[in-house]
Design a protein around this motif. Structure first.
Motif, PDB file in Angstrom:
ATOM      1  N   ILE A 140      25.229  32.626  51.306  1.00 28.00           N
ATOM      2  CA  ILE A 140      24.407  33.818  51.558  1.00 28.00           C
ATOM      3  C   ILE A 140      24.331  34.625  50.267  1.00 28.00           C
ATOM      4  N   ASP A 141      25.448  35.167  49.849  1.00 26.12           N
ATOM      5  CA  ASP A 141      25.643  35.785  48.541  1.00 26.12           C
ATOM      6  C   ASP A 141      27.122  36.148  48.425  1.00 26.12           C
ATOM      7  N   GLY A 142      27.486  36.855  47.364  1.00 22.14           N
ATOM      8  CA  GLY A 142      28.887  37.162  47.153  1.00 22.14           C
ATOM      9  C   GLY A 142      29.371  38.455  47.764  1.00 22.14           C
ATOM     10  N   HIS A 143      28.488  39.161  48.487  1.00 19.85           N
ATOM     11  CA  HIS A 143      28.818  40.501  48.979  1.00 19.85           C
ATOM     12  C   HIS A 143      30.092  40.530  49.822  1.00 19.85           C
ATOM     13  N   HIS A 144      30.131  39.708  50.869  1.00 22.77           N
ATOM     14  CA  HIS A 144      31.277  39.755  51.783  1.00 22.77           C
ATOM     15  C   HIS A 144      32.578  39.391  51.080  1.00 22.77           C
ATOM     16  N   LEU A 145      32.513  38.398  50.191  1.00 25.18           N
ATOM     17  CA  LEU A 145      33.718  37.943  49.516  1.00 25.18           C
ATOM     18  C   LEU A 145      34.260  39.006  48.559  1.00 25.18           C
ATOM     19  N   VAL A 146      33.388  39.623  47.772  1.00 25.86           N
ATOM     20  CA  VAL A 146      33.845  40.652  46.836  1.00 25.86           C
ATOM     21  C   VAL A 146      34.364  41.871  47.590  1.00 25.86           C
ATOM     22  N   GLU A 147      33.639  42.287  48.611  1.00 26.26           N
ATOM     23  CA  GLU A 147      34.057  43.428  49.426  1.00 26.26           C
ATOM     24  C   GLU A 147      35.428  43.184  50.056  1.00 26.26           C
ATOM     25  N   ASP A 148      35.595  42.041  50.698  1.00 22.78           N
ATOM     26  CA  ASP A 148      36.848  41.752  51.393  1.00 22.78           C
ATOM     27  C   ASP A 148      38.006  41.536  50.421  1.00 22.78           C
ATOM     28  N   THR A 149      37.707  41.025  49.233  1.00 21.96           N
ATOM     29  CA  THR A 149      38.750  40.909  48.213  1.00 21.96           C
ATOM     30  C   THR A 149      39.237  42.293  47.805  1.00 21.96           C
ATOM     31  N   GLY A 150      38.329  43.241  47.685  1.00 18.66           N
ATOM     32  CA  GLY A 150      38.712  44.618  47.390  1.00 18.66           C
ATOM     33  C   GLY A 150      39.594  45.199  48.478  1.00 18.66           C
ATOM     34  N   ILE A 151      39.252  44.926  49.734  1.00 20.57           N
ATOM     35  CA  ILE A 151      40.052  45.412  50.864  1.00 20.57           C
ATOM     36  C   ILE A 151      41.451  44.827  50.825  1.00 20.57           C
ATOM     37  N   VAL A 152      41.533  43.513  50.659  1.00 19.94           N
ATOM     38  CA  VAL A 152      42.838  42.842  50.695  1.00 19.94           C
ATOM     39  C   VAL A 152      43.689  43.237  49.484  1.00 19.94           C
ATOM     40  N   LEU A 153      43.077  43.363  48.313  1.00 29.45           N
ATOM     41  CA  LEU A 153      43.835  43.796  47.146  1.00 29.45           C
ATOM     42  C   LEU A 153      44.366  45.210  47.351  1.00 29.45           C
ATOM     43  N   GLY A 154      43.548  46.085  47.913  1.00 33.22           N
ATOM     44  CA  GLY A 154      44.001  47.441  48.198  1.00 33.22           C
ATOM     45  C   GLY A 154      45.154  47.462  49.179  1.00 33.22           C
ATOM     46  N   GLN A 155      45.065  46.651  50.230  1.00 32.25           N
ATOM     47  CA  GLN A 155      46.148  46.569  51.209  1.00 32.25           C
ATOM     48  C   GLN A 155      47.425  46.031  50.569  1.00 32.25           C
ATOM     49  N   THR A 183      30.158  45.864  41.826  1.00 34.88           N
ATOM     50  CA  THR A 183      31.233  46.507  41.074  1.00 34.88           C
ATOM     51  C   THR A 183      31.667  47.787  41.779  1.00 34.88           C
ATOM     52  N   LYS A 184      30.722  48.659  42.064  1.00 33.73           N
ATOM     53  CA  LYS A 184      31.063  49.899  42.769  1.00 33.73           C
ATOM     54  C   LYS A 184      31.608  49.604  44.160  1.00 33.73           C
ATOM     55  N   HIS A 185      31.010  48.643  44.837  1.00 30.48           N
ATOM     56  CA  HIS A 185      31.447  48.346  46.207  1.00 30.48           C
ATOM     57  C   HIS A 185      32.871  47.784  46.225  1.00 30.48           C
ATOM     58  N   PHE A 186      33.222  46.961  45.233  1.00 34.42           N
ATOM     59  CA  PHE A 186      34.590  46.454  45.127  1.00 34.42           C
ATOM     60  C   PHE A 186      35.573  47.609  45.000  1.00 34.42           C
ATOM     61  N   PHE A 187      35.282  48.534  44.084  1.00 32.50           N
ATOM     62  CA  PHE A 187      36.206  49.646  43.863  1.00 32.50           C
ATOM     63  C   PHE A 187      36.248  50.596  45.067  1.00 32.50           C
TER      64      PHE A 187
END
Length: 196
Positions: free
Chosen positions: A66-81, A139-143
């Motif tokens: 689809i694209d990288g949106h879900h993966l980058v977003e969820d990586t940001g969530i998991v890294l934050g956790q 980039t912004k969404h990851f952070f």
């Protein structure tokens, strides 16, 4: 932090869109194993780990068809956790950290407060929609995702002309700000509330 305490964590998140596991040791030596399927994103996470001095393993799979949106977003969530879990009650940490990092014509500035309250202010304009297969909007969404999951207040800005340089400078400034904010410099919790 006692002399033997190790600030590390492992967090997994599996949804219909992504399957992500992250292991982090905040007191590591920059050992890195990254595999997200998005080359430039791997490069940015590698830069974060090496410059923050943490050991970081990221194994991420997602709906890249689809694209990288879900993966980058969820990586940001998991890294934050994972960061929040590794920090525990945050006793003794410096709490605040900042960094100014140049990369060729670009200059990034990042200031953070590990306050337990999430907020992101980011001033960055990108000229291209993608770097490799990485969407510059992410980039912004990851952070945002990271700050929300970690409970960290982050103020970030970057100026420059080359989107690769600007993004990399941001991730490196983020790394040094985190390194400075998470260093143990006492035994107290730095808050008038007594908790972070």
């Amino acid at each position: 932090m006692s002399q033997k305490q190790v600030r590390e964590a492992s967090v997994s998140r599996k949804t219909k869109e992504t399957d992500i596991t992250i292991e982090i040791n905040l007191d590591g030596s920059g050992k890195v194993v990254i595999d997200t399927g998005i080359g430039f994103f791997d490069h940015m996470l590698d830069a974060f780990a090496r410059h923050s001095g943490c050991d970081l393993t990221v194994k991420a799979a997602g709906d890249l068809h689809i694209d990288g949106h879900h993966l980058v977003e969820d990586t940001g969530i998991v890294l934050g956790q994972a960061v929040a879990k590794a920090l525990g009650d945050k006793r003794g940490i410096a709490r605040f950290g900042e960094a100014r990092i140049p990369m060729d014509e670009s200059l990034a500035e990042v200031a953070i407060d590990i306050s337990g309250r999430s907020f992101l202010v980011m001033k960055a304009e990108f000229l291209s929609p993608i770097i490799g297969t990485y969407n510059t909007q992410m980039t912004k969404h990851f952070f945002e995702s990271f700050a929300s999951a970690a409970g960290i207040n982050m103020n970030m800005k970057v100026e420059g002309e080359n989107d690769h340089h600007k993004t990399e400078a941001l991730f490196k400034a983020f790394a040094y700000a985190m390194k400075r904010a998470t260093v143990i410099e006492g035994q107290e919790i730095k808050s008038t509330k007594g908790v972070l």
